[in-house]
Scaffold this motif. Sequence first.
Motif, PDB file in Angstrom:
ATOM      1  N   PHE A   1      41.508  41.462  40.229  1.00  0.00           N
ATOM      2  CA  PHE A   1      42.753  41.168  40.822  1.00  0.00           C
ATOM      3  C   PHE A   1      43.777  42.315  40.569  1.00  0.00           C
ATOM      4  CE2 PHE A   1      40.557  37.075  40.299  1.00  0.00           C
ATOM      5  CZ  PHE A   1      40.590  36.683  41.366  1.00  0.00           C
TER       6      PHE A   1
ATOM      7  N   ILE B   1      45.031  43.527  45.322  1.00  0.00           N
ATOM      8  CA  ILE B   1      44.693  42.447  46.386  1.00  0.00           C
ATOM      9  C   ILE B   1      45.116  43.057  47.673  1.00  0.00           C
ATOM     10  CG2 ILE B   1      45.015  40.261  47.007  1.00  0.00           C
ATOM     11  CD1 ILE B   1      45.788  39.638  44.253  1.00  0.00           C
TER      12      ILE B   1
ATOM     13  N   GLN C   1      37.969  36.891  45.091  1.00  0.00           N
ATOM     14  CA  GLN C   1      39.378  36.817  45.815  1.00  0.00           C
ATOM     15  C   GLN C   1      39.123  35.978  46.984  1.00  0.00           C
ATOM     16  OE1 GLN C   1      40.589  40.910  46.703  1.00  0.00           O
ATOM     17  NE2 GLN C   1      41.340  41.333  44.500  1.00  0.00           N
TER      18      GLN C   1
ATOM     19  N   LEU D   1      47.329  33.074  40.194  1.00  0.00           N
ATOM     20  CA  LEU D   1      47.273  34.136  39.268  1.00  0.00           C
ATOM     21  C   LEU D   1      48.146  34.610  38.237  1.00  0.00           C
ATOM     22  CD1 LEU D   1      45.274  36.649  42.058  1.00  0.00           C
ATOM     23  CD2 LEU D   1      44.329  35.094  40.516  1.00  0.00           C
TER      24      LEU D   1
END
Length: 573
Positions: A5, A8, A17, A77
């Motif tokens: 991550f 992205i 993802q 996240l």
Amino acid sequence: MTGPFDTIDMQCLNPEQARLMDSISKEVRAVYNAVITDLSSRNRDSIDWWVSNIASRNVFVSQLFSDCCRLYMIERLVGDGISIGTVRVKSRALAETLRRYFSARGLSARVECRVGLSERLARAFRRLCGYPYQVFRFLASFVSARLTRKYQRLSPDGQLTIIDTFVFEDSFRNGAYIDRYYCGMLDFLSPLERKTIWYTPTFYSVRVKSFLDLFLKMRTASENFLLKEDLLRMSDYFYALTYPFRAARFGFADIMFSGFDITPLIREELSAGIFSSSSMEALLKYRFAQRLCESGVKLRLIVDWFENQPIDRGANAGFRVFFPETHIIGYQGFVVTTNYLGLYPTDMEKECGVIPHEVAVSGKGLVGRAREFCSSLEVSVAPAFRYAELSDKRKHRPEHSGFSILIALPMMWRDAADILMIADQVIGDSDFSDVTFLIKPHPTHAAGLVEDFLKSKERENVLFINGAFAECLEKARLLISNVSNVCMETLAMGIPVVIIGSCSGLTHNPIPENISSDIWRLCYCREELKEAICFFKNHGLPRERLEAIGDSILDDYYEPVTETSARRFLCLE
């Protein structure tokens, strides 16, 4: 060392993802609907609002839900303490929202918007050009109706049943109408009953130059066609074509989604859909109901091919206003992805009268789905007209000496590209030298488009095929696809399916979660696809077990077409 991550790219997600994105889409459905419901409550009396792309919640024409899922993924996240270095997006509004989010939390993540000036100008140009083209289409259909009016069939006395359907350029063969949506329905009616059934067509992928010929074929067909162009006035077209100017006046401020101010996204979405042809077509359908009422026609029943799109909203709102005593059935004769969010009505849509009185699904396993956001919705089970032949057992099986895979590409090129990019990496694998890959482009794909995209097209084990899907499927032991109804059709035949997950947005997987994973797989990358092919090729279930699963799917999702079920659907029993 970077993690999965650290960077992205929202248009090119890695498998981890993409899997998270799809998981989040299930979590935020209700939250997103609450936002749209709040907006709708402010505009509940505006038909212009109800036929807008935003209100429709249609993920195939609006990026708003996908963008909200992207925002929620970032929040998840960050909340989990995962460091994010760079986020790449293709929306200026999404970039602005993310920058505000990171800045407010003192995070140093970089947001890149990969939309240059030339691309923004190209988008604006396409939208502007779309408007005069829509004016031209309306004019062409209006003139075609007038030129063929001498062949117009007069409405009989008594009450009519109108059936909403779609008409294509190839919907007539040797003068006979080919019904792709209610196959065989009229076979169970008497000649007198058939005279009361009138189709109200919506043109799909019809070129302007084909209008005159198509109008003539509809007027001379043995089936009855009730054409809105025969009743609409120039003032109705003017009303529809001035939609963009009214829609531009919608005001939005401080619209929150899970802690994000998504007002910029709402405004961007409104701008993108300001010249929407479906919104203008929807308003013509609303006025058609009014003109039909003024003409004195009596309606016994209305059947809407119901996907809860703007055209459905316009028609249903109009008929409920001008024919308040006539029952409306919204027919959903298909099984599609649950990410097709707008398909499932909400309490607000029911309260405001923009959906049918009743929704009829093609199998008992779909009743709960239809009521997901509206528990009081009246839902019934209707015949699966398009899939009547699924109950027939497979007529042919490929030779045991080889293993053939059918790659059926969906209509949307973005989804088709997701499939081809991963399949291309597997086709040339030495482990599959004895596997034949049968590639079936969608009929709407331009000639040569798929061949030009696929690097492995010259390999001996790659064949491009066309024709009826059922005939193509007879040659295969495994299907690779996504989005399309053909995935469920294939499972119902007892043939395994591999769904390719999207790397650029939401995965549109039409297979319900309760169906055994012994007969299907979801793959996001080359390694997962290779593993799935090897499983079904070398270790799959016995044929008898596959057919048993297929029979269970038939029982749950495809109601048999019988005289009793067809007549009950049309309220003739």
